[in-house]
Design a protein around this motif. Structure first.
Motif, mmCIF file in Angstrom:
data_model
loop_
_atom_site.group_PDB
_atom_site.id
_atom_site.type_symbol
_atom_site.label_atom_id
_atom_site.label_comp_id
_atom_site.label_asym_id
_atom_site.label_seq_id
_atom_site.Cartn_x
_atom_site.Cartn_y
_atom_site.Cartn_z
ATOM 1 N N ALA A 182 86.737 36.219 55.130
ATOM 2 C CA ALA A 182 85.299 36.437 54.989
ATOM 3 C C ALA A 182 84.988 37.909 54.749
ATOM 4 O O ALA A 182 84.141 38.256 53.919
ATOM 5 N N PHE B 101 87.844 33.884 65.664
ATOM 6 C CA PHE B 101 88.495 32.814 66.429
ATOM 7 C C PHE B 101 88.319 33.016 67.934
ATOM 8 O O PHE B 101 88.867 32.276 68.739
ATOM 9 N N GLU C 12 82.897 33.494 62.184
ATOM 10 C CA GLU C 12 84.250 33.323 61.629
ATOM 11 C C GLU C 12 85.348 33.757 62.590
ATOM 12 O O GLU C 12 86.513 33.390 62.424
ATOM 13 N N ALA D 161 96.204 30.564 54.133
ATOM 14 C CA ALA D 161 94.809 30.171 54.332
ATOM 15 C C ALA D 161 93.846 31.245 53.832
ATOM 16 O O ALA D 161 92.785 30.926 53.284
ATOM 17 N N ARG E 137 91.787 35.742 62.716
ATOM 18 C CA ARG E 137 92.601 34.810 61.925
ATOM 19 C C ARG E 137 92.042 34.699 60.511
ATOM 20 O O ARG E 137 91.183 35.476 60.113
ATOM 21 N N SER E 138 92.534 33.730 59.776
ATOM 22 C CA SER E 138 92.255 33.671 58.337
ATOM 23 C C SER E 138 90.775 33.565 58.009
ATOM 24 O O SER E 138 90.299 34.147 57.033
ATOM 25 N N GLU E 139 90.016 32.837 58.813
ATOM 26 C CA GLU E 139 88.600 32.659 58.514
ATOM 27 C C GLU E 139 87.868 33.994 58.507
ATOM 28 O O GLU E 139 87.047 34.273 57.617
ATOM 29 N N ARG F 253 90.958 30.984 50.588
ATOM 30 C CA ARG F 253 89.549 31.308 50.745
ATOM 31 C C ARG F 253 89.077 32.430 49.814
ATOM 32 O O ARG F 253 87.891 32.500 49.487
ATOM 33 N N GLU G 87 98.629 31.326 57.995
ATOM 34 C CA GLU G 87 97.409 32.123 57.979
ATOM 35 C C GLU G 87 97.278 32.936 56.690
ATOM 36 O O GLU G 87 96.182 33.074 56.136
#
Length: 340
Positions: free
Chosen positions: A38, A212, A210, A64, A32-34, A68, A61
């Motif tokens: 990253a 999910f 990071e 998001a 996902r986006s995190e 970031r 997403e």
């Protein structure tokens, strides 16, 4: 670990507009986006895994990721494993959000490529054969991801990466990324030596903070030893027939004994073993455990590639990228020095 000041510029980094020739796989659920943000922020190319997700989630997403980082990224979809109407809505959500790149997987869907190209997207296509690589390039794909049988998750490749990769590199003109069992700089250096322009990695990034993925899944990868994975079509519910996977061995694979092949999704029993945000998850299903999943996580599909035994810790995505680059550069230099 700080970002390496050096890089290895290749046709892949040029085509994708990233600093390092490292793509994080668009794993449905964990990516996902995190995670995607990253990896992109660290200089790689992050992919969102939005397989069979709602258009609303896809839009959130993508937004998001942009919150970031301002670096390039893409969205992974699987046309042949998605209801046609949902696929159209997913594509529309990606195009409306201005997603810069699409990655597709499994059967080569010429129409999906054409639609993405008309929308101004770069197109990556993950394939498991020379024939599909040529078909994807002919359809307009900008990058071919070559998947060997060593890969985790759904496995399109039926042959070893070291054999398939140079064949595909010879057969197409577009940049090629190698996928399957690559978790470190040695794997990156080896892939480049075999004709790849970069790598596409899933397992090592799944085991990052990071990701999910559920912590249980991450721990199982870190604890994995040699021969910890199995190639099977036992986890089949929710996918088309004849869609093998590579997973960590668990109670389900143990119960199957020597019969790891020959399962049809329609013939498997529907026994709920877990739940994710109100949705029942089945034994023999293709869902892997996520942060939001509760239930019998051990019996779910714990995807991992053949390189899992070399993933020795849960490390931030930026550290994974930096370490992979530093190791690859050092190995390539050492190899060159030994020849000189």
């Amino acid at each position: 670990m700080n970002q390496p000041t050096e890089t290895i510029a290749t046709p892949l980094t040029e085509r994708l507009g990233c600093r390092y020739p490292i793509i994080s796989a668009g794993m449905g659920g964990p990516a996902r986006s995190e995670l995607a943000a990253a990896v992109s922020a660290a200089g790689g190319f992050g992919l969102l895994g939005m397989v069979r997700e709602s258009p609303e989630l896809i839009a959130r997403e993508i937004a998001a990721v942009r919150q970031r980082t301002n670096r390039v990224f893409g969205v992974n979809l699987i046309p042949s494993a998605t209801d046609p109407t949902l696929l159209e809505n997913e594509l529309a959500a990606c195009f409306h959000a201005g997603g810069p790149a699409m990655c597709f997987f499994w059967d080569v869907d010429v129409q999906a490529v054409e639609k993405a190209k008309r929308a101004g997207c770069l197109v990556l296509y993950q394939v498991g054969s020379v024939a599909d690589a040529v078909k994807a390039e002919d359809a307009g794909a900008d990058v071919i991801v070559v998947q060997g049988v060593e890969a985790g998750g759904h496995v399109r490749g039926r042959r070893g990466l070291s054999v398939l990769l140079p064949e595909v590199a010879d057969a197409v003109e577009v940049p090629v990324a190698a996928s399957g069992g690559i978790v470190d700089g040695s794997g990156l250096a080896a892939a480049l030596a075999l004709g790849a322009d970069g790598v596409h990695c899933g397992t090592v990034f799944l085991a990052s903070p990071e990701s999910f993925a559920h912590d249980y899944h991450k721990r199982r990868i870190v604890e994995a030893g040699p021969d910890a994975t199995v190639h099977t079509d036992l986890f089949a519910i929710n996918w088309p027939p004849d869609s093998p996977v590579r997973v960590l061995k668990n109670s389900v694979t143990a119960a199957a004994g020597d019969k790891l092949w020959g399962y049809h999704p329609d013939a498997l029993p529907r026994e709920a073993i877990a739940e994710d945000e109100g949705r029942k998850l089945w034994r023999f299903g293709t869902d892997s455990p996520l942060r939001t999943t509760t239930g019998d996580l051990e019996a779910m599909a714990l995807y991992a590639g053949d390189g899992a035994a070399r993933v020795t810790g849960i490390r931030p995505a930026a550290e994974i990228v930096a370490r992979m680059m530093a190791e690859a550069i050092a190995e390539i230099r050492a190899s060159a020095a030994s020849i000189a």
